[in-house]
Design a protein around this motif. Structure first.
Motif, short mmCIF file in Angstrom:
data_model
loop_
_atom_site.label_atom_id
_atom_site.label_comp_id
_atom_site.label_asym_id
_atom_site.label_seq_id
_atom_site.Cartn_x
_atom_site.Cartn_y
_atom_site.Cartn_z
N ILE A 152 -1.49 8.70 -5.46
CA ILE A 152 -1.46 8.41 -4.02
C ILE A 152 -2.29 7.16 -3.75
CG2 ILE A 152 -1.95 9.23 -1.69
CD1 ILE A 152 0.19 10.85 -3.09
N VAL A 227 2.98 7.22 -4.48
CA VAL A 227 3.29 7.31 -3.06
C VAL A 227 2.24 6.53 -2.29
CG1 VAL A 227 3.42 8.83 -1.05
CG2 VAL A 227 4.49 9.52 -3.20
N LYS A 229 0.55 6.22 1.18
CA LYS A 229 0.41 7.12 2.33
C LYS A 229 -0.42 6.43 3.42
CE LYS A 229 -0.31 11.45 1.46
NZ LYS A 229 0.86 12.13 2.07
N ASP A 236 3.91 9.74 4.42
CA ASP A 236 4.30 8.93 3.27
C ASP A 236 5.14 7.76 3.80
OD1 ASP A 236 3.10 10.89 1.83
OD2 ASP A 236 4.95 11.75 1.02
N GLU A 239 7.47 4.97 -1.50
CA GLU A 239 7.22 5.52 -2.82
C GLU A 239 7.92 4.72 -3.90
OE1 GLU A 239 8.83 9.39 -3.74
OE2 GLU A 239 10.60 9.04 -2.51
#
Length: 247
Positions: A152, A227, A229, A236, A239
């Motif tokens: 992330i 991803v 974010k 999100d 990606e």
């Protein structure tokens, strides 16, 4: 449906990677498409459909294609009919560099074999067929989705620009291979620079993907992808790899 297999190569290398992808189209009519007699080139180039599964050996994009195999047919075509069509063309492939097309029981197939990678066409075809059949038998199979939680990258928008930084959990995952002394990258870009860059080069996130994670794209696949974010909304926003399907 549209099934495709690509053999990718890297300049100066004698070996390559094979990626295969599975798309569907649903019931909506497509301009110029007759599923009783599908034009495989038209579907591949203009109407590939919704991607629902993939098996990859290399990160999609970024490497030239040496050879490929495309299949176009109705979504409801039985798997056995597609497999039978592939079996029927095995002994009529081009013997050298070149392309060929077939229409077999409403299954359209085309192949192209290049010569960047020295190998027999029959061997490349067999590798294509084995992977496509595996994907057909398990359409939701994917080489990076569902195997591991993705890394992330938190995106923070400030008055003077945008900041990109891995979450603490993602940092710990990467440090298991890079070691605790690994310096965590943080990228900050002013709004003007971001706008100018994307006007010329496209999405900035594609360009900083490897820098902000400290990993090349093959390693990123092994970590489950990435991803981005939005920290403010928790949503999100982007990606990689960009594979979407409904659960």
């Amino acid at each position: 449906m549209y099934l495709t297999a690509h053999r990718l190569y890297q300049s100066g290398e004698d070996s390559g990677w094979i990626n295969v992808f599975y798309h569907v189209h649903g019931d909506a009519p497509l301009e110029g498409v007759n599923w009783g007699d599908p034009d495989v080139a038209l579907i591949a180039e203009r109407f590939p459909g919704k991607l629902i599964g993939a098996l990859t050996e290399c990160a999609p994009g970024g490497n030239p294609v040496d050879s490929y195999l495309d299949i176009a047919t109705r979504d409801a075509t039985p798997r056995g009919r597609v497999e039978a069509a592939l079996d029927s063309i095995r002994n009529s492939l081009p013997t050298g560099r070149g392309s060929k097309q077939w229409m077999i029981d409403q299954v359209a197939i085309r192949v192209y074999f290049g010569k960047h990678i020295e190998s027999r066409n029959i061997d490349t075809f067999d590798a294509f067929r084995d992977r496509l059949v595996k994907l057909l038998r398990n359409p939701r199979r994917c080489s990076w989705k569902g195997r591991k939680k993705p890394l992330i990258v938190e995106v923070t928008s400030k008055k003077d620009g945008t900041q990109y930084k891995l979450t603490r959990e993602s940092v710990i995952k990467i440090q298991r291979t890079k070691g605790r002394r690994w310096a965590v990258p943080i990228i900050s870009v002013s709004h003007n620079v971001k706008k100018e860059f994307e006007t010329t080069h496209g999405d900035l996130r594609q360009a900083i993907l490897e820098t902000v994670t400290g990993l090349n794209r093959s390693s990123l696949l092994d970590h489950g992808g990435v991803v981005f974010k939005d920290l403010a909304s928790g949503a999100d926003e982007w990606e990689w790899p960009p594979i979407h399907w409904d659960d």
